[in-house]
Design a protein around this motif. Structure first.
Motif, mmCIF file in Angstrom:
data_model
loop_
_atom_site.group_PDB
_atom_site.id
_atom_site.type_symbol
_atom_site.label_atom_id
_atom_site.label_comp_id
_atom_site.label_asym_id
_atom_site.label_seq_id
_atom_site.Cartn_x
_atom_site.Cartn_y
_atom_site.Cartn_z
ATOM 1 N N LEU A 96 0.824 -1.214 0.000
ATOM 2 C CA LEU A 96 0.000 0.000 0.000
ATOM 3 C C LEU A 96 0.854 1.258 0.000
ATOM 4 N N TRP A 97 2.024 1.186 0.619
ATOM 5 C CA TRP A 97 2.950 2.315 0.596
ATOM 6 C C TRP A 97 3.565 2.443 -0.796
ATOM 7 N N CYS A 98 3.925 1.322 -1.418
ATOM 8 C CA CYS A 98 4.562 1.340 -2.739
ATOM 9 C C CYS A 98 3.639 1.893 -3.817
ATOM 10 N N VAL A 99 2.349 1.589 -3.721
ATOM 11 C CA VAL A 99 1.418 2.078 -4.743
ATOM 12 C C VAL A 99 0.751 3.385 -4.324
ATOM 13 N N ARG A 100 1.333 4.046 -3.342
ATOM 14 C CA ARG A 100 1.012 5.421 -2.974
ATOM 15 C C ARG A 100 -0.377 5.644 -2.384
ATOM 16 N N VAL A 136 -4.718 -6.470 -7.128
ATOM 17 C CA VAL A 136 -3.263 -6.485 -7.278
ATOM 18 C C VAL A 136 -2.934 -7.128 -8.617
ATOM 19 N N ASN A 137 -2.265 -6.369 -9.504
ATOM 20 C CA ASN A 137 -1.836 -6.904 -10.807
ATOM 21 C C ASN A 137 -0.447 -7.513 -10.728
ATOM 22 N N ASP A 138 0.446 -6.816 -10.046
ATOM 23 C CA ASP A 138 1.836 -7.247 -9.950
ATOM 24 C C ASP A 138 2.425 -6.613 -8.700
ATOM 25 N N LEU A 139 3.579 -7.113 -8.284
ATOM 26 C CA LEU A 139 4.229 -6.570 -7.094
ATOM 27 C C LEU A 139 5.379 -5.649 -7.513
ATOM 28 N N ASP A 191 -0.584 2.418 -12.009
ATOM 29 C CA ASP A 191 -1.607 1.611 -12.670
ATOM 30 C C ASP A 191 -1.070 0.292 -13.211
ATOM 31 N N ILE A 192 0.228 0.152 -13.345
ATOM 32 C CA ILE A 192 0.822 -1.114 -13.776
ATOM 33 C C ILE A 192 0.641 -2.169 -12.690
ATOM 34 N N TYR A 193 0.688 -1.748 -11.436
ATOM 35 C CA TYR A 193 0.716 -2.677 -10.318
ATOM 36 C C TYR A 193 -0.629 -2.895 -9.630
ATOM 37 N N ARG A 194 -1.642 -2.086 -9.940
ATOM 38 C CA ARG A 194 -2.954 -2.268 -9.333
ATOM 39 C C ARG A 194 -4.042 -1.786 -10.285
#
Length: 123
Positions: A7-11, A60-63, A74-77
């Motif tokens: 959640l921190w990584c995807v802001r 979650v699309n990718d980590l 948007d690449i990751y979620r």
């Protein structure tokens, strides 16, 4: 990857501490279950979180390898939050409009007299 770190990584949170606190308070769910901050997240998991009176839903699309820029999120979620959540927040914002603007302090003597005059006319 841990759910608080994701959640921190995807802001969604400015700091990992804020993400961890949200998990501990029960504001974060993964696949309909409340989670601890250390819960692992995998692609295709559904995350629900409550922040600023909005119930966000994401897939979650990718980590991500680390915190990503806003353009790359948007690449990751995938955000699947219903639009009604955002509309309800807008209505709540408009319902809080008062006579005085925020930060102007207490009514002045003139304001007080105007209010008294207005209430006397309506009685």
């Amino acid at each position: 990857m841990r759910v608080d770190k994701y959640l921190w990584c995807v802001r969604y949170y400015k700091t990992r501490t804020q993400a961890t606190t949200a998990c501990k308070k029960g504001q974060v769910r993964v696949n309909q279950e409340p989670v601890k901050p250390s819960r692992e997240v995998y692609p295709t998991d559904l995350i629900e979180l409550r922040k600023d009176q909005i119930n966000y839903k994401l897939k979650v699309n990718d980590l991500p390898p680390n915190r990503v820029g806003a353009k790359l999120v948007d690449i990751y979620r995938t955000d699947i939050t219903p639009k009604e959540q955002f509309e309800a927040r807008e209505l709540l914002k408009y319902s809080k409009d008062y006579y005085r603007k925020k930060g102007t302090g207490r009514p002045t003597k003139k304001d007080r007299r105007d209010i008294d005059d207005f209430t006397e006319e309506n009685e």
